[in-house]
Design a protein around this motif. Structure first.
Motif, PDB file in Angstrom:
ATOM      1  N   UNK A  24     -10.922 -13.320  24.919  1.00  0.00           N
ATOM      2  CA  UNK A  24     -10.720 -11.887  24.702  1.00  0.00           C
ATOM      3  C   UNK A  24     -10.201 -11.206  25.967  1.00  0.00           C
ATOM      4  N   UNK A  25     -10.749 -11.595  27.117  1.00  0.00           N
ATOM      5  CA  UNK A  25     -10.271 -11.020  28.376  1.00  0.00           C
ATOM      6  C   UNK A  25      -8.804 -11.386  28.593  1.00  0.00           C
ATOM      7  N   UNK A  26      -8.469 -12.649  28.338  1.00  0.00           N
ATOM      8  CA  UNK A  26      -7.075 -13.083  28.471  1.00  0.00           C
ATOM      9  C   UNK A  26      -6.156 -12.299  27.541  1.00  0.00           C
ATOM     10  N   UNK A  27      -6.630 -12.057  26.325  1.00  0.00           N
ATOM     11  CA  UNK A  27      -5.834 -11.312  25.341  1.00  0.00           C
ATOM     12  C   UNK A  27      -5.576  -9.895  25.827  1.00  0.00           C
ATOM     13  N   UNK A  28      -6.602  -9.276  26.394  1.00  0.00           N
ATOM     14  CA  UNK A  28      -6.439  -7.913  26.906  1.00  0.00           C
ATOM     15  C   UNK A  28      -5.475  -7.902  28.094  1.00  0.00           C
ATOM     16  N   UNK A  29      -5.586  -8.923  28.946  1.00  0.00           N
ATOM     17  CA  UNK A  29      -4.655  -9.029  30.082  1.00  0.00           C
ATOM     18  C   UNK A  29      -3.229  -9.228  29.589  1.00  0.00           C
TER      19      UNK A  29
ATOM     20  N   UNK B  12       2.074 -18.445  21.856  1.00  0.00           N
ATOM     21  CA  UNK B  12       2.944 -18.963  22.915  1.00  0.00           C
ATOM     22  C   UNK B  12       2.687 -18.237  24.233  1.00  0.00           C
ATOM     23  N   UNK B  13       2.701 -16.902  24.186  1.00  0.00           N
ATOM     24  CA  UNK B  13       2.628 -16.109  25.410  1.00  0.00           C
ATOM     25  C   UNK B  13       1.241 -16.113  26.055  1.00  0.00           C
ATOM     26  N   UNK B  14       0.217 -16.514  25.305  1.00  0.00           N
ATOM     27  CA  UNK B  14      -1.139 -16.549  25.873  1.00  0.00           C
ATOM     28  C   UNK B  14      -1.402 -17.812  26.683  1.00  0.00           C
ATOM     29  N   UNK B  15      -0.555 -18.829  26.532  1.00  0.00           N
ATOM     30  CA  UNK B  15      -0.817 -20.135  27.150  1.00  0.00           C
ATOM     31  C   UNK B  15      -0.952 -20.048  28.681  1.00  0.00           C
ATOM     32  N   UNK B  16      -0.051 -19.326  29.389  1.00  0.00           N
ATOM     33  CA  UNK B  16      -0.209 -19.255  30.850  1.00  0.00           C
ATOM     34  C   UNK B  16      -1.531 -18.644  31.292  1.00  0.00           C
ATOM     35  N   UNK B  17      -2.117 -17.783  30.465  1.00  0.00           N
ATOM     36  CA  UNK B  17      -3.383 -17.145  30.813  1.00  0.00           C
ATOM     37  C   UNK B  17      -4.565 -18.111  30.666  1.00  0.00           C
ATOM     38  N   UNK B  18      -4.326 -19.240  30.006  1.00  0.00           N
ATOM     39  CA  UNK B  18      -5.417 -20.171  29.704  1.00  0.00           C
ATOM     40  C   UNK B  18      -5.321 -21.487  30.471  1.00  0.00           C
ATOM     41  N   UNK B  19      -4.290 -21.650  31.285  1.00  0.00           N
ATOM     42  CA  UNK B  19      -4.021 -22.968  31.859  1.00  0.00           C
ATOM     43  C   UNK B  19      -5.141 -23.457  32.773  1.00  0.00           C
ATOM     44  N   UNK B  20      -5.895 -22.536  33.367  1.00  0.00           N
ATOM     45  CA  UNK B  20      -6.998 -22.955  34.232  1.00  0.00           C
ATOM     46  C   UNK B  20      -8.343 -22.933  33.506  1.00  0.00           C
ATOM     47  N   UNK B  21      -8.297 -22.723  32.187  1.00  0.00           N
ATOM     48  CA  UNK B  21      -9.539 -22.611  31.413  1.00  0.00           C
ATOM     49  C   UNK B  21      -9.654 -23.663  30.321  1.00  0.00           C
TER      50      UNK B  21
ATOM     51  N   UNK C 195      -8.928 -27.428  28.698  1.00  0.00           N
ATOM     52  CA  UNK C 195      -8.675 -28.811  29.086  1.00  0.00           C
ATOM     53  C   UNK C 195      -7.462 -29.385  28.370  1.00  0.00           C
ATOM     54  N   UNK C 196      -6.800 -30.310  29.067  1.00  0.00           N
ATOM     55  CA  UNK C 196      -5.692 -31.078  28.500  1.00  0.00           C
ATOM     56  C   UNK C 196      -4.642 -30.159  27.872  1.00  0.00           C
ATOM     57  N   UNK C 197      -4.307 -30.366  26.586  1.00  0.00           N
ATOM     58  CA  UNK C 197      -3.263 -29.535  25.962  1.00  0.00           C
ATOM     59  C   UNK C 197      -3.838 -28.508  24.992  1.00  0.00           C
ATOM     60  N   UNK C 198      -5.136 -28.248  25.088  1.00  0.00           N
ATOM     61  CA  UNK C 198      -5.770 -27.298  24.166  1.00  0.00           C
ATOM     62  C   UNK C 198      -5.301 -25.871  24.454  1.00  0.00           C
ATOM     63  N   UNK C 199      -4.995 -25.139  23.381  1.00  0.00           N
ATOM     64  CA  UNK C 199      -4.690 -23.710  23.495  1.00  0.00           C
ATOM     65  C   UNK C 199      -5.458 -22.982  22.394  1.00  0.00           C
ATOM     66  N   UNK C 200      -5.547 -21.674  22.513  1.00  0.00           N
ATOM     67  CA  UNK C 200      -6.388 -20.929  21.568  1.00  0.00           C
ATOM     68  C   UNK C 200      -5.691 -20.643  20.239  1.00  0.00           C
ATOM     69  N   UNK C 201      -4.346 -20.524  20.218  1.00  0.00           N
ATOM     70  CA  UNK C 201      -3.553 -20.181  19.024  1.00  0.00           C
ATOM     71  C   UNK C 201      -3.843 -18.765  18.527  1.00  0.00           C
ATOM     72  N   UNK C 202      -5.122 -18.400  18.459  1.00  0.00           N
ATOM     73  CA  UNK C 202      -5.526 -17.042  18.088  1.00  0.00           C
ATOM     74  C   UNK C 202      -6.590 -16.565  19.064  1.00  0.00           C
TER      75      UNK C 202
END
Length: 763
Positions: free
Chosen positions: A301-306, A323-332, A334-341
């Motif tokens: 949620x914090x990443x989404x607001x950022x 797609x655009x949220x991925x850079x906000x999650x790269x240090x959070x 693991x591996x290739x996991x992304x939030x998608x939503x």
């Protein structure tokens, strides 16, 4: 004339019921080998919209003209229309406009459902009980099929796997829970409306539905169900006043909850080592910031607001969050996991379409609640009060799901969002005056054309999902005996949809196919095209690294490996490959730098072991290497892998020192360090051999034999040399039987000195 009008009204009512039945068949559509069932569902809804629009186009004289007036004066309708407008405007700021197009088409499909059903249901509040019962039947079939599927699965797989696959009709366990929870208000209202047999049927359905929901262990569904029951109790006492009959009816409806809690708890307690499938109380207790899943959601949620703050006016583009949220999650992640939503539709709307539209979306729900609450408490008509409370209960379920999940673009949930708005628009007293005005057909032709357009785009989405299904099938099989080729992927890439549901570009997978087919130039070409669509995964650089390595260009592979790693510094595969290329370049400084970066975000024993191996292979100083491993052991004192790695290095060091002392004729010191080596690594066959030769040369054949035999137990030697010296030990100990036995074994392994000994001692 009156008879004719009644006949026409009857036909219209029947048509409405047919469309309602068709609408709720959505939960029973087959997957048809598509990656995500939503594409089948949206294509189906687009087709249904088109059929309804055609019907309305040619039967407009049967439709009340009051509906236009209802649209005009409905703040909810105009707020939702404004919301759609802002969603469309996000085209302007979107990096990937095809994602905006995909999602705006889905919203238009929902908007057409809203228009069509508002027209069909206007001045037909008498049909609401029938619609309620249709939804009850849908809930019965959906839950019964899921439980049957669970039972069949349970006979074949483990309980936890059977529970995790409770998503036959929706493709996702949380969506299943939401799609059933949102039907509970209809079951509760249906129970109060119908009598005898239908009431028994609804009671049984409530048992099945709540059992299924509790087995999904979805926390949002449990909270929503609780809130719905609270609202229903308020409704029951408001409509029927406080009486013994009302209390009894309320208690009866609580019974299914109590029964299903007992049933689900008895099943869930059999699941071992699974934090999701625990008791209901346990699941609710996990709703705190210390729970890993809850904490991860707060971070998201914090990443989404950022992300929303990067383009506050119109957002990053509808559908572009994944797609655009991925850079906000790269240090959070693991591996290739992304939030998608973002697991919060309100925040995700702000990020994708701007803060203004996010507030509009929130305001839509607030307005719906206020309007229906006012109708419930102020109206003197039970029909209006009942529909208002039904709308409130459904809104609570949808709102809770929107707050904690992502129902907006799930077709089965979007239907209920449309119904919430439709019920809010139509829930008013019918006009007493006869309706003589007709609505011009031009409006319906427009809806028909829009519906036809959505069919086209929904069909392209469906085709893309079928392609994704085949790609994922090949990917799961490690690209062995593939269904597709790189050329076929390129040929079948959709005209307007360039990413999979998991946010990767189709071109990225085309590049992977070409890499596996050794078409390396083609692989690089399409990997570069993919980089322009979604450059944030790091896997494009990873495969460019593999391509460069196949071409023998180690320098380029090294550069690509570093790019992949620093883009996703928690990816263990990227880390492994990157430090391997650093080792090939003897770049120990880079190995240490990447190790420091990796453990900053993901400190695991494996990271220390991998770095230690590569440092050792890069001829890193042994003393410094031991210090490095000691740091890892200090952080993971119980990790056997690091201890073994340290012991291996120490063993090599001790052996080296022992050999040096032996060369210097200092046998005492040599023996001391051989013993230190064996203590560091008690199963090391090489150390045992060194000790065996030491004692053999010292004439202590009994000790020598013991070490040779132990070495042989710990490792299979192929040269025959070990067996030859074992035989000599036996010979020196006057045991010719065993001596000859081992000379024969040595000879069978072609050790050259064994045969003469056999001739001399064993014939």
């Amino acid at each position: 004339m009156k008879s004719s009008n009644k006949s026409l009204e009857s036909i219209s009512d029947n048509i409405v019921i047919i469309f309602v039945v068709a609408l709720f068949l959505i939960d029973f559509l087959p997957h048809a080998e598509s990656e995500d069932i939503i594409y089948n569902q949206f294509l189906y809804l687009a087709g249904l919209n088109f059929i309804m629009a055609i019907y309305l186009t040619f039967k407009a004289k049967f439709i009340s003209s009051e509906v236009i007036k209802s649209f005009k004066k409905s703040y909810v309708f105009w707020l939702f229309t404004t919301f759609l407008l802002f969603c469309a405007l996000s085209f302007i700021t979107a990096v990937n406009t095809t994602l905006v197009l995909e999602k705006i088409i889905e919203l238009i499909i929902g908007f057409c459902i809203l228009i069509n059903f508002t027209i069909l249901l206007k001045n037909r509040l008498h049909l609401i009980p029938k619609i309620v019962f249709i939804i009850c039947i849908a809930a019965f079939l959906q839950s019964a099929l899921e439980l049957y599927h669970f039972k069949m699965n349970f006979d074949k797989v483990s309980l936890s796997v059977a529970l995790s696959e409770l998503s036959l009709s929706t493709g996702n366990i949380n969506i299943l829970a939401a799609s059933l929870t949102i039907k509970i208000p209809f079951l509760l209202l249906g129970f109060t409306h119908y009598l005898q047999k239908r009431r028994i049927f609804i009671f049984i359905t409530l048992l099945l539905v709540t059992t299924t929901i509790l087995l999904t262990a979805a926390r949002t569904a449990i909270i929503s169900t609780t809130l719905v029951y609270i609202l229903f109790i308020i409704y029951n006492f408001k409509i029927n006043s406080f009486s013994k009959a009302t209390v009894l009816k309320t208690v009866i409806l609580i019974v299914p909850i109590l029964v299903t809690i007992a049933i689900s708890s008895s099943i869930l307690k059999k699941v071992e080592n699974n934090s999701r499938y625990t008791s209901i109380a346990g699941r609710l207790e996990q709703i705190n910031t210390k729970d890993a899943a809850t904490n991860a959601r707060l971070v998201t949620w914090k990443n989404t607001f950022d992300l929303a703050k990067t383009k506050p006016l119109l957002g990053v583009g509808l559908g572009n969050y994944k797609v655009e949220s991925i850079p906000f999650e790269k240090t959070q992640n693991n591996d290739s996991a992304i939030s998608l939503h973002s697991h919060n539709d309100f925040l995700e709307t702000m990020a994708e379409t701007g803060f203004i539209n996010g507030l509009i979306y929130i305001s839509l729900f607030i307005l719906i609640v206020l309007i229906n609450a006012k109708r419930f408490f102020k109206s003197d008509q039970i029909e209006i009060q009942s529909l208002a409370m039904l709308t409130l209960m459904v809104t609570v379920v949808y709102g809770m799901d929107a707050l904690l999940n992502f129902p907006m673009f799930r077709a089965t949930m979007m239907i209920f969002l449309c119904l919430i708005i439709v019920f809010t628009i139509i829930n008013e007293s019918s006009s007493n005056e006869p309706d003589t005005k007709l609505v011009k057909n031009n409006f319906y032709w427009f809806v028909t054309l829009i519906s036809a357009g959505t069919i086209y785009f929904a069909f392209l989405g469906y085709k893309a999902s079928k392609l994704e299904f085949l790609i994922k099938k090949d990917n799961a099989a490690g690209y062995k005996n593939t269904v597709l080729t790189g050329d076929e992927v390129i040929k079948r890439i959709p005209k307007y949809k360039n990413t999979l549901t998991t946010a990767e570009s189709f071109y990225e997978y085309a590049g992977i196919y070409y890499y596996n087919e050794d078409k390396l130039d083609q692989a690089l070409k399409y990997l570069s095209k993919a980089d322009k669509i979604n450059p944030y995964f790091g896997r494009i650089f990873f495969y460019k690294m593999l391509v460069a390595n196949k071409k023998g260009n180690i320098d380029s592979a090294y550069v690509y490996g570093k790019q992949a790693f620093y883009m996703r510094p928690r990816n263990i595969n990227f880390y492994t490959m990157s430090i391997q290329f650093a080792r090939a370049k003897k770049d120990t400084a880079e190995i240490l730098k990447e190790h420091k970066t990796f453990i900053q975000y993901r400190n695991i024993p494996q990271a220390w072991k991998l770095a230690a191996d590569e440092l050792k292979n890069a001829n890193y100083n042994d003393k410094n290497l031991l210090q490095f491993i000691d740091k890892g052991i200090k952080q993971f004192p119980n990790d056997t892998i690091l201890l073994k790695e340290k012991n291996k290095i120490a063993t090599v060091d001790y052996i080296g020192k022992a050999q040096s002392f032996l060369n210097a004729k200092n046998k005492v010191k040599a023996l001391e360090y051989y013993n230190k080596a064996l203590k560091a690594d008690p199963t090391n066959a090489d150390v045992m051999q060194y000790l065996a030769f030491y004692y053999f040369n010292a004439g202590d054949y009994k000790q020598s034999l013991n070490y040779f035999l132990n070495a042989l137990k710990n490792r299979q030697f192929n040269s025959g040399r070990t067996e030859f010296f074992i035989a000599n030990c036996y010979l020196k100990l006057n045991d010719k039987v065993n001596a000859c036995k081992y000379f024969e074994i040595s000879n069978s392994k072609n050790f050259p000195d064994a045969k003469p000994q056999i001739i001399q001692n064993c014939k």
